[in-house]
Design a protein around this motif. Structure first.
Motif, PDB file in Angstrom:
ATOM      1  N   LEU A   1       1.386   0.308   9.659  1.00 47.11           N
ATOM      2  CA  LEU A   1       0.255   1.455   9.385  1.00 47.11           C
ATOM      3  C   LEU A   1       0.651   2.471   8.334  1.00 47.11           C
ATOM      4  CD1 LEU A   1      -0.921   1.906  13.202  1.00 47.11           C
ATOM      5  CD2 LEU A   1      -2.211   0.727  11.132  1.00 47.11           C
ATOM      6  N   THR A   2       1.638   2.724   8.427  1.00 47.23           N
ATOM      7  CA  THR A   2       2.166   3.785   7.442  1.00 47.23           C
ATOM      8  C   THR A   2       2.153   3.084   5.915  1.00 47.23           C
ATOM      9  OG1 THR A   2       3.643   5.009   9.029  1.00 47.23           O
ATOM     10  CG2 THR A   2       3.949   5.350   6.597  1.00 47.23           C
ATOM     11  N   ALA A   3       2.704   2.074   5.868  1.00 49.70           N
ATOM     12  CA  ALA A   3       2.614   1.427   4.554  1.00 49.70           C
ATOM     13  C   ALA A   3       1.109   1.260   4.031  1.00 49.70           C
ATOM     14  CB  ALA A   3       3.407  -0.211   4.535  1.00 49.70           C
ATOM     15  N   GLN A   4       0.378   0.764   4.961  1.00 53.75           N
ATOM     16  CA  GLN A   4      -0.865   0.539   4.479  1.00 53.75           C
ATOM     17  C   GLN A   4      -1.576   1.755   3.911  1.00 53.75           C
ATOM     18  OE1 GLN A   4      -3.405  -2.396   5.203  1.00 53.75           O
ATOM     19  NE2 GLN A   4      -1.678  -3.746   5.328  1.00 53.75           N
ATOM     20  N   ALA A   5      -1.447   2.790   4.933  1.00 57.06           N
ATOM     21  CA  ALA A   5      -2.143   4.004   4.431  1.00 57.06           C
ATOM     22  C   ALA A   5      -1.527   4.598   3.226  1.00 57.06           C
ATOM     23  CB  ALA A   5      -1.643   5.153   5.502  1.00 57.06           C
ATOM     24  N   MET A   6      -0.169   4.492   2.843  1.00 54.66           N
ATOM     25  CA  MET A   6       0.222   4.797   1.433  1.00 54.66           C
ATOM     26  C   MET A   6      -0.308   3.908   0.278  1.00 54.66           C
ATOM     27  SD  MET A   6       1.840   7.667   2.355  1.00 54.66           S
ATOM     28  CE  MET A   6       2.459   8.021   0.572  1.00 54.66           C
ATOM     29  N   VAL A   7      -0.558   2.704   0.514  1.00 54.22           N
ATOM     30  CA  VAL A   7      -0.951   1.963  -0.754  1.00 54.22           C
ATOM     31  C   VAL A   7      -2.461   1.888  -0.813  1.00 54.22           C
ATOM     32  CG1 VAL A   7       1.398   0.884  -0.628  1.00 54.22           C
ATOM     33  CG2 VAL A   7      -0.639  -0.102   0.338  1.00 54.22           C
ATOM     34  N   LEU A   8      -3.395   2.077   0.143  1.00 53.31           N
ATOM     35  CA  LEU A   8      -4.506   1.983   0.299  1.00 53.31           C
ATOM     36  C   LEU A   8      -5.200   2.375  -1.144  1.00 53.31           C
ATOM     37  CD1 LEU A   8      -7.103   1.263   1.821  1.00 53.31           C
ATOM     38  CD2 LEU A   8      -7.250   3.405   2.655  1.00 53.31           C
ATOM     39  N   PRO A   9      -5.211   3.641  -1.682  1.00 49.51           N
ATOM     40  CA  PRO A   9      -5.707   3.851  -2.827  1.00 49.51           C
ATOM     41  C   PRO A   9      -5.345   3.062  -4.035  1.00 49.51           C
ATOM     42  CG  PRO A   9      -4.889   5.976  -1.975  1.00 49.51           C
ATOM     43  CD  PRO A   9      -4.392   4.648  -1.359  1.00 49.51           C
ATOM     44  N   ILE A  10      -4.035   2.561  -4.001  1.00 46.41           N
ATOM     45  CA  ILE A  10      -3.537   1.566  -5.233  1.00 46.41           C
ATOM     46  C   ILE A  10      -4.088   0.365  -5.189  1.00 46.41           C
ATOM     47  CG2 ILE A  10      -1.441   0.493  -6.055  1.00 46.41           C
ATOM     48  CD1 ILE A  10       0.054   3.003  -4.771  1.00 46.41           C
ATOM     49  N   LEU A  11      -4.434  -0.375  -3.846  1.00 47.94           N
ATOM     50  CA  LEU A  11      -5.096  -1.368  -3.726  1.00 47.94           C
ATOM     51  C   LEU A  11      -6.377  -1.401  -3.982  1.00 47.94           C
ATOM     52  CD1 LEU A  11      -3.695  -2.241  -0.003  1.00 47.94           C
ATOM     53  CD2 LEU A  11      -3.178  -3.544  -2.135  1.00 47.94           C
ATOM     54  N   LEU A  12      -7.222  -0.237  -3.535  1.00 48.80           N
ATOM     55  CA  LEU A  12      -8.335  -0.316  -4.095  1.00 48.80           C
ATOM     56  C   LEU A  12      -8.749  -0.068  -5.602  1.00 48.80           C
ATOM     57  CD1 LEU A  12      -9.821   2.117  -1.243  1.00 48.80           C
ATOM     58  CD2 LEU A  12     -10.306  -0.201  -1.680  1.00 48.80           C
ATOM     59  N   VAL A  13      -7.943   0.523  -6.138  1.00 49.11           N
ATOM     60  CA  VAL A  13      -7.807   0.893  -7.718  1.00 49.11           C
ATOM     61  C   VAL A  13      -7.513  -0.419  -8.605  1.00 49.11           C
ATOM     62  CG1 VAL A  13      -6.764   2.095  -9.674  1.00 49.11           C
ATOM     63  CG2 VAL A  13      -7.550   3.123  -7.823  1.00 49.11           C
ATOM     64  N   ASN A  14      -6.638  -1.191  -7.964  1.00 53.02           N
ATOM     65  CA  ASN A  14      -6.107  -2.239  -8.689  1.00 53.02           C
ATOM     66  C   ASN A  14      -7.006  -3.564  -8.405  1.00 53.02           C
ATOM     67  OD1 ASN A  14      -3.850  -1.295 -10.249  1.00 53.02           O
ATOM     68  ND2 ASN A  14      -2.755  -1.079  -8.616  1.00 53.02           N
ATOM     69  N   PHE A  15      -7.357  -3.605  -7.118  1.00 49.84           N
ATOM     70  CA  PHE A  15      -7.997  -4.981  -6.694  1.00 49.84           C
ATOM     71  C   PHE A  15      -9.584  -4.847  -6.150  1.00 49.84           C
ATOM     72  CE2 PHE A  15      -3.367  -5.529  -5.448  1.00 49.84           C
ATOM     73  CZ  PHE A  15      -3.275  -6.611  -6.403  1.00 49.84           C
ATOM     74  N   GLY A  16      -9.870  -3.349  -5.951  1.00 47.26           N
ATOM     75  CA  GLY A  16     -11.223  -3.117  -5.749  1.00 47.26           C
ATOM     76  C   GLY A  16     -11.678  -3.434  -4.450  1.00 47.26           C
ATOM     77  N   SER A  17     -10.865  -4.109  -3.662  1.00 44.79           N
ATOM     78  CA  SER A  17     -11.017  -4.251  -2.124  1.00 44.79           C
ATOM     79  C   SER A  17      -9.933  -4.115  -1.252  1.00 44.79           C
ATOM     80  CB  SER A  17     -11.258  -5.999  -2.209  1.00 44.79           C
ATOM     81  OG  SER A  17     -10.399  -6.606  -2.471  1.00 44.79           O
ATOM     82  N   TYR A  18     -10.161  -4.218  -0.117  1.00 47.00           N
ATOM     83  CA  TYR A  18      -9.039  -4.028   1.334  1.00 47.00           C
ATOM     84  C   TYR A  18      -9.749  -4.882   2.360  1.00 47.00           C
ATOM     85  CZ  TYR A  18      -6.461  -1.890   4.761  1.00 47.00           C
ATOM     86  OH  TYR A  18      -5.615  -1.359   5.910  1.00 47.00           O
ATOM     87  N   SER A  19      -8.860  -5.624   2.843  1.00 46.44           N
ATOM     88  CA  SER A  19      -9.191  -6.452   4.064  1.00 46.44           C
ATOM     89  C   SER A  19      -8.968  -5.646   5.272  1.00 46.44           C
ATOM     90  CB  SER A  19      -8.739  -7.674   4.045  1.00 46.44           C
ATOM     91  OG  SER A  19      -8.578  -8.399   5.224  1.00 46.44           O
ATOM     92  N   LEU A  20     -10.154  -5.469   6.044  1.00 47.32           N
ATOM     93  CA  LEU A  20      -9.957  -4.779   7.451  1.00 47.32           C
ATOM     94  C   LEU A  20      -9.194  -5.347   8.423  1.00 47.32           C
ATOM     95  CD1 LEU A  20     -13.798  -3.390   7.565  1.00 47.32           C
ATOM     96  CD2 LEU A  20     -11.505  -2.173   6.745  1.00 47.32           C
ATOM     97  N   VAL A  21      -8.698  -6.720   8.306  1.00 48.27           N
ATOM     98  CA  VAL A  21      -7.777  -7.450   9.095  1.00 48.27           C
ATOM     99  C   VAL A  21      -6.263  -7.458   8.826  1.00 48.27           C
ATOM    100  CG1 VAL A  21      -9.692  -8.950   9.942  1.00 48.27           C
ATOM    101  CG2 VAL A  21      -8.294  -9.666   8.291  1.00 48.27           C
ATOM    102  N   SER A  22      -6.283  -6.637   7.531  1.00 50.38           N
ATOM    103  CA  SER A  22      -4.883  -6.789   6.968  1.00 50.38           C
ATOM    104  C   SER A  22      -3.596  -6.256   7.791  1.00 50.38           C
ATOM    105  CB  SER A  22      -4.734  -5.991   5.833  1.00 50.38           C
ATOM    106  OG  SER A  22      -4.989  -4.859   6.014  1.00 50.38           O
ATOM    107  N   VAL A  23      -4.267  -5.218   8.843  1.00 48.53           N
ATOM    108  CA  VAL A  23      -2.974  -4.757   9.672  1.00 48.53           C
ATOM    109  C   VAL A  23      -2.583  -5.635  10.659  1.00 48.53           C
ATOM    110  CG1 VAL A  23      -2.637  -2.735  11.365  1.00 48.53           C
ATOM    111  CG2 VAL A  23      -3.720  -2.293   9.253  1.00 48.53           C
TER     112      VAL A  23
END
Length: 111
Positions: free
Chosen positions: A2-24
């Protein structure tokens, strides 16, 4: 996870434009394989520096873990729940990290 996901969320959204809600949950399912993959891969790399064919053979010991990892990720890739965000402003990213680091400092001071 969870911490890793929280820390990279903006980076993922900027670089890929998407985030999977089942990733956790997917990360929780495959996370145990990562140390084995890294250890076997590192060992194979060292062996490959000494004798390349032996290093190549050693990589096959990582194969079951790699196949498991890929199969689980691909199985969950069909699930809906993709968060798509395009064009995130830089101020949002800075604000996000400011809030995260403020929470970290607040929690540390409370202890």
């Amino acid at each position: 996870t969870l911490t890793a996901q929280a820390m990279v969320l903006p980076i993922l959204l900027v670089n890929f434009g998407s985030y999977s809600l089942v990733s956790v949950p997917v990360n929780a399912i495959v996370l145990w394989t990562v140390p084995f993959i890294m250890i076997v891969g590192g060992f194979a790399a060292i062996l490959g520096l000494i004798m390349e064919p032996v290093g190549q053979i050693a990589t096959y010991f990582a194969m079951p873990f790699l196949v498991y990892f890929v199969e689980v990720v691909e199985a969950f890739a069909i699930f809906p729940g993709q968060l798509n965000i395009q064009g995130i402003p830089v101020l949002f990213i800075l604000g996000y990290y400011l809030i995260v680091f403020s929470l970290i400092l607040y929690i540390r001071r409370r202890r």
